[in-house]
Design a protein around this motif. Structure first.
Motif, short mmCIF file in Angstrom:
data_model
loop_
_atom_site.label_atom_id
_atom_site.label_comp_id
_atom_site.label_asym_id
_atom_site.label_seq_id
_atom_site.Cartn_x
_atom_site.Cartn_y
_atom_site.Cartn_z
N GLU A 17 -25.17 -38.10 -28.31
CA GLU A 17 -24.51 -36.86 -27.90
C GLU A 17 -25.28 -35.72 -28.55
OE1 GLU A 17 -19.77 -37.67 -27.19
OE2 GLU A 17 -20.44 -37.07 -29.19
N VAL A 18 -25.27 -34.54 -27.93
CA VAL A 18 -25.97 -33.40 -28.50
C VAL A 18 -25.35 -33.03 -29.84
CG1 VAL A 18 -26.62 -30.99 -28.20
CG2 VAL A 18 -26.56 -32.52 -26.22
N ASP A 19 -26.18 -32.85 -30.86
CA ASP A 19 -25.71 -32.35 -32.15
C ASP A 19 -25.92 -30.84 -32.19
OD1 ASP A 19 -24.79 -34.51 -34.02
OD2 ASP A 19 -26.70 -35.39 -33.39
N TYR A 20 -24.87 -30.13 -32.63
CA TYR A 20 -24.88 -28.66 -32.67
C TYR A 20 -24.80 -28.16 -34.10
CZ TYR A 20 -24.18 -28.07 -27.62
OH TYR A 20 -24.33 -28.06 -26.26
N PHE A 21 -25.54 -27.06 -34.37
CA PHE A 21 -25.57 -26.48 -35.71
C PHE A 21 -25.48 -24.96 -35.61
CE2 PHE A 21 -28.01 -30.37 -35.53
CZ PHE A 21 -27.55 -31.10 -36.63
N LEU A 22 -24.68 -24.36 -36.51
CA LEU A 22 -24.62 -22.91 -36.66
C LEU A 22 -25.20 -22.54 -38.01
CD1 LEU A 22 -21.27 -21.27 -35.41
CD2 LEU A 22 -23.62 -20.67 -34.78
N GLU A 23 -26.10 -21.57 -38.00
CA GLU A 23 -26.72 -21.12 -39.24
C GLU A 23 -26.00 -19.88 -39.77
OE1 GLU A 23 -30.82 -20.47 -38.32
OE2 GLU A 23 -31.30 -22.61 -38.32
N PHE A 24 -25.66 -19.91 -41.06
CA PHE A 24 -25.05 -18.76 -41.72
C PHE A 24 -25.97 -18.31 -42.85
CE2 PHE A 24 -21.51 -20.91 -39.62
CZ PHE A 24 -20.92 -19.83 -38.96
N ASN A 25 -25.51 -17.36 -43.66
CA ASN A 25 -26.38 -16.77 -44.68
C ASN A 25 -26.97 -17.82 -45.61
OD1 ASN A 25 -25.85 -14.28 -43.60
ND2 ASN A 25 -24.37 -13.67 -45.15
N ASP A 26 -26.13 -18.71 -46.09
CA ASP A 26 -26.58 -19.68 -47.10
C ASP A 26 -26.31 -21.13 -46.70
OD1 ASP A 26 -27.35 -17.63 -49.00
OD2 ASP A 26 -25.21 -17.28 -49.29
N ASP A 27 -25.86 -21.34 -45.48
CA ASP A 27 -25.47 -22.68 -45.08
C ASP A 27 -25.80 -22.93 -43.61
OD1 ASP A 27 -23.69 -23.83 -47.42
OD2 ASP A 27 -23.05 -21.75 -47.14
N VAL A 28 -25.89 -24.20 -43.28
CA VAL A 28 -25.96 -24.64 -41.89
C VAL A 28 -24.78 -25.58 -41.65
CG1 VAL A 28 -27.29 -25.89 -40.15
CG2 VAL A 28 -28.47 -24.44 -41.82
N VAL A 29 -23.98 -25.28 -40.63
CA VAL A 29 -22.78 -26.06 -40.35
C VAL A 29 -23.04 -26.98 -39.17
CG1 VAL A 29 -20.35 -25.97 -39.69
CG2 VAL A 29 -21.29 -24.25 -41.25
N HIS A 30 -22.80 -28.28 -39.37
CA HIS A 30 -22.90 -29.27 -38.30
C HIS A 30 -21.58 -29.26 -37.55
CE1 HIS A 30 -23.62 -33.75 -37.05
NE2 HIS A 30 -23.83 -32.91 -36.05
N LEU A 31 -21.56 -28.62 -36.39
CA LEU A 31 -20.31 -28.36 -35.69
C LEU A 31 -19.63 -29.62 -35.16
CD1 LEU A 31 -21.38 -25.12 -33.80
CD2 LEU A 31 -19.80 -25.28 -35.73
N ASN A 32 -20.40 -30.65 -34.85
CA ASN A 32 -19.79 -31.89 -34.36
C ASN A 32 -18.77 -32.44 -35.33
OD1 ASN A 32 -22.52 -31.47 -33.20
ND2 ASN A 32 -22.06 -33.31 -32.01
N GLN A 33 -19.00 -32.21 -36.62
CA GLN A 33 -18.08 -32.71 -37.63
C GLN A 33 -16.76 -31.95 -37.66
OE1 GLN A 33 -20.25 -32.62 -41.33
NE2 GLN A 33 -21.64 -34.26 -40.74
N LEU A 34 -16.70 -30.84 -36.94
CA LEU A 34 -15.49 -30.02 -36.94
C LEU A 34 -14.62 -30.24 -35.70
CD1 LEU A 34 -16.93 -26.63 -38.27
CD2 LEU A 34 -16.11 -28.63 -39.54
N LEU A 35 -15.00 -31.19 -34.85
CA LEU A 35 -14.21 -31.47 -33.66
C LEU A 35 -12.79 -31.88 -34.05
CD1 LEU A 35 -16.81 -33.35 -31.43
CD2 LEU A 35 -15.81 -31.10 -30.99
N ASP A 36 -11.85 -31.31 -33.36
CA ASP A 36 -10.41 -31.54 -33.56
C ASP A 36 -9.90 -30.96 -34.89
OD1 ASP A 36 -8.29 -32.34 -31.99
OD2 ASP A 36 -8.09 -34.28 -32.96
N ARG A 37 -10.67 -30.03 -35.45
CA ARG A 37 -10.21 -29.32 -36.63
C ARG A 37 -9.96 -27.85 -36.29
NH1 ARG A 37 -14.02 -31.11 -41.61
NH2 ARG A 37 -12.37 -30.02 -42.77
#
Length: 265
Positions: A17-37
């Motif tokens: 499945e496509v893995d998605y990431f959002l970049e912030f100032n000091d972090d990169v968030v793996h969005l797939n891990q936030l599903l159903d949160r």
């Protein structure tokens, strides 16, 4: 967990499945891990992706002044047929235009809600298809520059769509097509100067997106009108976050917005 940063289009990796990431100032968030949160998004201010100033975003993450001046917002970006670097003619910055325009480009068919024709740099495959929410795609031509790809797209869009129905894409109202057959139907309409670049042996490429639940009705989240949103993440497709109750957020359309992003549960 809370993060702050200026929104840019989500980074992707094509896996099972496509893995998605959002970049912030000091972090990169793996969005797939936030599903159903449950997630909260707070609009803070603007930050032009070019000048960095807190000025209202006009298009593509740029303020109005930058959009009118910088080379990576020239008309040829959206209209490849206007490319002129192959003629050694400058639009805004010839060195930049040579770098971007005079490299291999792909003319393709992508199916996200309907079959459409498009153009992208070869280096952006399959990222471009993922960003469009395409579940299947195929290359038609590989040209040596952006101009040849652009005139081919102009010719082919007389016979096939060049837009995605984003609502159908997000509802997963899709129909599988034999893209090899669809490509063959368009072969005769390729301009003569581009026919030599036809890819007769390219294969269909398939993409799976991380979605728990597709919406039946859609409501777009606009951070300018609703600067504090909270909702449970149900999926990610294209450049959209899909929340419960049919709320969808186009991350790419919100480039240049500084946000606080908080994971609540």
């Amino acid at each position: 967990m809370q993060y702050r940063g200026v929104l840019k289009k989500m980074k992707t990796e094509n896996n099972e499945e496509v893995d998605y990431f959002l970049e912030f100032n000091d972090d990169v968030v793996h969005l797939n891990q936030l599903l159903d949160r449950e997630i909260a998004i707070y609009f803070v201010e603007y930050q032009c992706l070019n000048c960095g100033k807190n000025k209202k975003i006009f298009r593509q993450g740029f303020c109005y002044d930058c959009f009118q001046e910088i080379p990576n917002a020239g008309d040829w970006i959206m209209h490849p047929e206007l490319s002129k670097a192959h003629l050694d003619e400058e639009d805004r910055d010839l060195a930049y235009e040579i770098k971007v325009q005079l490299q291999p480009h792909i003319v393709y068919l992508a199916n996200s809600s309907n079959v459409k024709v498009g153009v992208t740099r070869k280096s952006q495959i399959p990222t471009r298809w993922i960003d469009q929410g395409a579940h299947e795609a195929i290359a038609i031509l590989e040209t040596p520059n952006r101009y040849l790809a652009g005139i081919t797209e102009v010719a082919l869009k007389k016979h096939v769509a060049d837009k995605t129905n984003w609502r159908s894409m997000l509802k997963n109202e899709i129909e599988d097509k034999n893209l090899v057959d669809e490509r063959e139907k368009l072969k005769e309409f390729i301009p003569d100067e581009a026919k030599a670049y036809y890819l007769a042996s390219s294969e269909e490429f398939n993409i799976n997106f991380p979605v728990i639940e597709y919406p039946t009705k859609l409501k777009s989240l606009n951070l300018e009108k609703n600067n504090h949103f909270k909702g449970r993440l149900k999926g990610i497709k294209g450049q959209y976050l899909v929340f419960e109750n049919g709320v969808v957020f186009n991350v790419r359309n919100s480039e240049g917005y500084v946000v606080d992003f908080e994971v609540l549960t």
